[in-house]
Design a protein around this motif. Sequence first.
Motif, PDB file in Angstrom:
ATOM      1  N   ARG A  12       0.932  16.267  61.801  1.00  0.00           N
ATOM      2  CA  ARG A  12       0.662  16.628  60.412  1.00  0.00           C
ATOM      3  C   ARG A  12       1.164  18.026  60.083  1.00  0.00           C
ATOM      4  NH1 ARG A  12      -5.494  16.125  60.361  1.00  0.00           N
ATOM      5  NH2 ARG A  12      -5.067  16.655  62.515  1.00  0.00           N
ATOM      6  N   ASP A  13       1.047  18.934  61.053  1.00  0.00           N
ATOM      7  CA  ASP A  13       1.381  20.331  60.802  1.00  0.00           C
ATOM      8  C   ASP A  13       2.107  20.906  62.019  1.00  0.00           C
ATOM      9  OD1 ASP A  13       0.961  22.922  59.262  1.00  0.00           O
ATOM     10  OD2 ASP A  13      -0.014  23.389  61.166  1.00  0.00           O
ATOM     11  N   LYS A  14       3.317  21.346  61.821  1.00  0.00           N
ATOM     12  CA  LYS A  14       4.150  21.834  62.921  1.00  0.00           C
ATOM     13  C   LYS A  14       3.560  23.063  63.603  1.00  0.00           C
ATOM     14  CE  LYS A  14       8.942  23.156  63.805  1.00  0.00           C
ATOM     15  NZ  LYS A  14      10.284  23.228  63.204  1.00  0.00           N
ATOM     16  N   VAL A  15       2.988  23.981  62.850  1.00  0.00           N
ATOM     17  CA  VAL A  15       2.401  25.199  63.428  1.00  0.00           C
ATOM     18  C   VAL A  15       1.246  24.840  64.361  1.00  0.00           C
ATOM     19  CG1 VAL A  15       1.163  27.344  62.893  1.00  0.00           C
ATOM     20  CG2 VAL A  15       3.166  26.681  61.531  1.00  0.00           C
ATOM     21  N   THR A  16       0.376  23.948  63.917  1.00  0.00           N
ATOM     22  CA  THR A  16      -0.771  23.525  64.729  1.00  0.00           C
ATOM     23  C   THR A  16      -0.310  22.803  65.994  1.00  0.00           C
ATOM     24  OG1 THR A  16      -2.131  23.315  62.745  1.00  0.00           O
ATOM     25  CG2 THR A  16      -2.885  22.131  64.707  1.00  0.00           C
ATOM     26  N   THR A  17       0.649  21.908  65.842  1.00  0.00           N
ATOM     27  CA  THR A  17       1.157  21.154  66.994  1.00  0.00           C
ATOM     28  C   THR A  17       1.839  22.086  67.984  1.00  0.00           C
ATOM     29  OG1 THR A  17       1.396  19.164  65.660  1.00  0.00           O
ATOM     30  CG2 THR A  17       2.659  19.249  67.716  1.00  0.00           C
ATOM     31  N   ARG A  18       2.679  22.979  67.481  1.00  0.00           N
ATOM     32  CA  ARG A  18       3.363  23.945  68.351  1.00  0.00           C
ATOM     33  C   ARG A  18       2.337  24.780  69.121  1.00  0.00           C
ATOM     34  NH1 ARG A  18       6.337  27.214  64.842  1.00  0.00           N
ATOM     35  NH2 ARG A  18       8.193  25.922  65.074  1.00  0.00           N
ATOM     36  N   HIS A  19       1.337  25.269  68.444  1.00  0.00           N
ATOM     37  CA  HIS A  19       0.318  26.103  69.092  1.00  0.00           C
ATOM     38  C   HIS A  19      -0.384  25.335  70.206  1.00  0.00           C
ATOM     39  CE1 HIS A  19      -3.529  28.145  69.739  1.00  0.00           C
ATOM     40  NE2 HIS A  19      -2.810  29.235  69.534  1.00  0.00           N
ATOM     41  N   PHE A  20      -0.774  24.101  69.938  1.00  0.00           N
ATOM     42  CA  PHE A  20      -1.480  23.305  70.940  1.00  0.00           C
ATOM     43  C   PHE A  20      -0.624  23.084  72.182  1.00  0.00           C
ATOM     44  CE2 PHE A  20      -2.628  19.195  72.859  1.00  0.00           C
ATOM     45  CZ  PHE A  20      -3.961  19.445  73.171  1.00  0.00           C
ATOM     46  N   TYR A  21       0.599  22.633  71.984  1.00  0.00           N
ATOM     47  CA  TYR A  21       1.446  22.301  73.131  1.00  0.00           C
ATOM     48  C   TYR A  21       1.939  23.542  73.878  1.00  0.00           C
ATOM     49  CZ  TYR A  21       1.252  17.361  72.253  1.00  0.00           C
ATOM     50  OH  TYR A  21       0.791  16.075  72.126  1.00  0.00           O
ATOM     51  N   VAL A  22       2.250  24.608  73.165  1.00  0.00           N
ATOM     52  CA  VAL A  22       2.771  25.819  73.816  1.00  0.00           C
ATOM     53  C   VAL A  22       1.640  26.662  74.403  1.00  0.00           C
ATOM     54  CG1 VAL A  22       4.010  27.988  73.426  1.00  0.00           C
ATOM     55  CG2 VAL A  22       4.894  25.850  72.452  1.00  0.00           C
ATOM     56  N   HIS A  23       0.635  26.960  73.607  1.00  0.00           N
ATOM     57  CA  HIS A  23      -0.399  27.901  74.043  1.00  0.00           C
ATOM     58  C   HIS A  23      -1.536  27.252  74.831  1.00  0.00           C
ATOM     59  CE1 HIS A  23       1.542  31.174  72.029  1.00  0.00           C
ATOM     60  NE2 HIS A  23       1.673  30.409  70.958  1.00  0.00           N
ATOM     61  N   GLN A  24      -1.798  25.985  74.611  1.00  0.00           N
ATOM     62  CA  GLN A  24      -2.885  25.352  75.341  1.00  0.00           C
ATOM     63  C   GLN A  24      -2.398  24.504  76.516  1.00  0.00           C
ATOM     64  OE1 GLN A  24      -5.325  24.124  71.598  1.00  0.00           O
ATOM     65  NE2 GLN A  24      -6.730  24.442  73.310  1.00  0.00           N
ATOM     66  N   LEU A  25      -1.277  23.799  76.340  1.00  0.00           N
ATOM     67  CA  LEU A  25      -0.805  22.922  77.408  1.00  0.00           C
ATOM     68  C   LEU A  25       0.287  23.554  78.266  1.00  0.00           C
ATOM     69  CD1 LEU A  25      -0.711  19.393  75.733  1.00  0.00           C
ATOM     70  CD2 LEU A  25      -2.617  20.588  76.830  1.00  0.00           C
ATOM     71  N   GLY A  26       0.839  24.669  77.833  1.00  0.00           N
ATOM     72  CA  GLY A  26       1.840  25.355  78.651  1.00  0.00           C
ATOM     73  C   GLY A  26       3.252  24.836  78.519  1.00  0.00           C
ATOM     74  N   PHE A  27       3.551  24.083  77.467  1.00  0.00           N
ATOM     75  CA  PHE A  27       4.926  23.676  77.193  1.00  0.00           C
ATOM     76  C   PHE A  27       5.669  24.869  76.587  1.00  0.00           C
ATOM     77  CE2 PHE A  27       3.042  19.583  77.679  1.00  0.00           C
ATOM     78  CZ  PHE A  27       4.046  18.638  77.819  1.00  0.00           C
ATOM     79  N   ARG A  28       6.976  24.732  76.453  1.00  0.00           N
ATOM     80  CA  ARG A  28       7.768  25.726  75.733  1.00  0.00           C
ATOM     81  C   ARG A  28       8.560  24.978  74.673  1.00  0.00           C
ATOM     82  NH1 ARG A  28      13.011  25.284  77.066  1.00  0.00           N
ATOM     83  NH2 ARG A  28      13.533  24.336  79.060  1.00  0.00           N
ATOM     84  N   GLU A  29       8.854  25.678  73.593  1.00  0.00           N
ATOM     85  CA  GLU A  29       9.660  25.049  72.561  1.00  0.00           C
ATOM     86  C   GLU A  29      11.071  24.844  73.100  1.00  0.00           C
ATOM     87  OE1 GLU A  29      10.194  25.203  67.764  1.00  0.00           O
ATOM     88  OE2 GLU A  29       9.022  26.739  68.767  1.00  0.00           O
ATOM     89  N   PHE A  30      11.649  23.702  72.796  1.00  0.00           N
ATOM     90  CA  PHE A  30      12.962  23.328  73.300  1.00  0.00           C
ATOM     91  C   PHE A  30      13.979  23.380  72.169  1.00  0.00           C
ATOM     92  CE2 PHE A  30      16.228  20.113  74.087  1.00  0.00           C
ATOM     93  CZ  PHE A  30      16.663  20.485  75.349  1.00  0.00           C
ATOM     94  N   GLY A  31      15.154  23.864  72.466  1.00  0.00           N
ATOM     95  CA  GLY A  31      16.241  23.885  71.485  1.00  0.00           C
ATOM     96  C   GLY A  31      16.412  25.254  70.851  1.00  0.00           C
ATOM     97  N   ASP A  32      17.576  25.420  70.254  1.00  0.00           N
ATOM     98  CA  ASP A  32      17.926  26.704  69.643  1.00  0.00           C
ATOM     99  C   ASP A  32      17.578  26.788  68.169  1.00  0.00           C
ATOM    100  OD1 ASP A  32      18.988  27.506  72.076  1.00  0.00           O
ATOM    101  OD2 ASP A  32      20.992  26.770  71.585  1.00  0.00           O
ATOM    102  N   ALA A  33      17.378  25.679  67.513  1.00  0.00           N
ATOM    103  CA  ALA A  33      17.154  25.675  66.072  1.00  0.00           C
ATOM    104  C   ALA A  33      15.718  25.274  65.752  1.00  0.00           C
ATOM    105  CB  ALA A  33      18.120  24.709  65.406  1.00  0.00           C
ATOM    106  N   ASP A  34      15.220  25.798  64.652  1.00  0.00           N
ATOM    107  CA  ASP A  34      13.887  25.453  64.164  1.00  0.00           C
ATOM    108  C   ASP A  34      14.068  24.476  63.001  1.00  0.00           C
ATOM    109  OD1 ASP A  34      11.202  25.350  63.645  1.00  0.00           O
ATOM    110  OD2 ASP A  34      11.065  27.369  62.825  1.00  0.00           O
ATOM    111  N   TYR A  35      14.020  23.185  63.313  1.00  0.00           N
ATOM    112  CA  TYR A  35      14.254  22.171  62.298  1.00  0.00           C
ATOM    113  C   TYR A  35      13.008  21.945  61.453  1.00  0.00           C
ATOM    114  CZ  TYR A  35      18.196  21.184  65.350  1.00  0.00           C
ATOM    115  OH  TYR A  35      19.324  21.303  66.111  1.00  0.00           O
ATOM    116  N   ALA A  36      13.205  21.861  60.158  1.00  0.00           N
ATOM    117  CA  ALA A  36      12.090  21.582  59.255  1.00  0.00           C
ATOM    118  C   ALA A  36      11.530  20.197  59.574  1.00  0.00           C
ATOM    119  CB  ALA A  36      12.551  21.645  57.810  1.00  0.00           C
TER     120      ALA A  36
END
Length: 118
Positions: A12-36
């Motif tokens: 539903r919300d990219k900021v919330t999803t990014r925060h959960f996966y990166v900061h809570q699960l320890g993933f990293r964002e993949f790719g060079d571009a920030d796609y809408a």
Amino acid sequence: MLTAIHPKLPMRDKVTTRHFYVHQLGFREFGDADYAGYLMVQKEAVQLHFFEFRELDPAENYGQVYIRTDAIEILYQDLQYRGVSIHPAGALQEKPWGQKEFSILDPDNNLLTFGQSI
């Protein structure tokens, strides 16, 4: 022929999803571009993709991913240490089908089950 799979799950919300996966699960964002409306995250060999679905009703979301690991107990302890909620019916346990598993839900009710062969 087939070399990898990258599940696409709704968010539903990219900021919330990014925060959960990166900061809570320890993933990293993949790719060079920030796609809408699109997010890609990776942890070790596992890559997950997310597409924006603002109208998603989490109670009606049946998105699921099964992720294999070779260190289920360490992963389980790490997620508990990070404060990640374990699914109420998904505590770490041995299953009759020869797997040791546990499950969590992301902010949009996508079910992530982690498993290791016994």
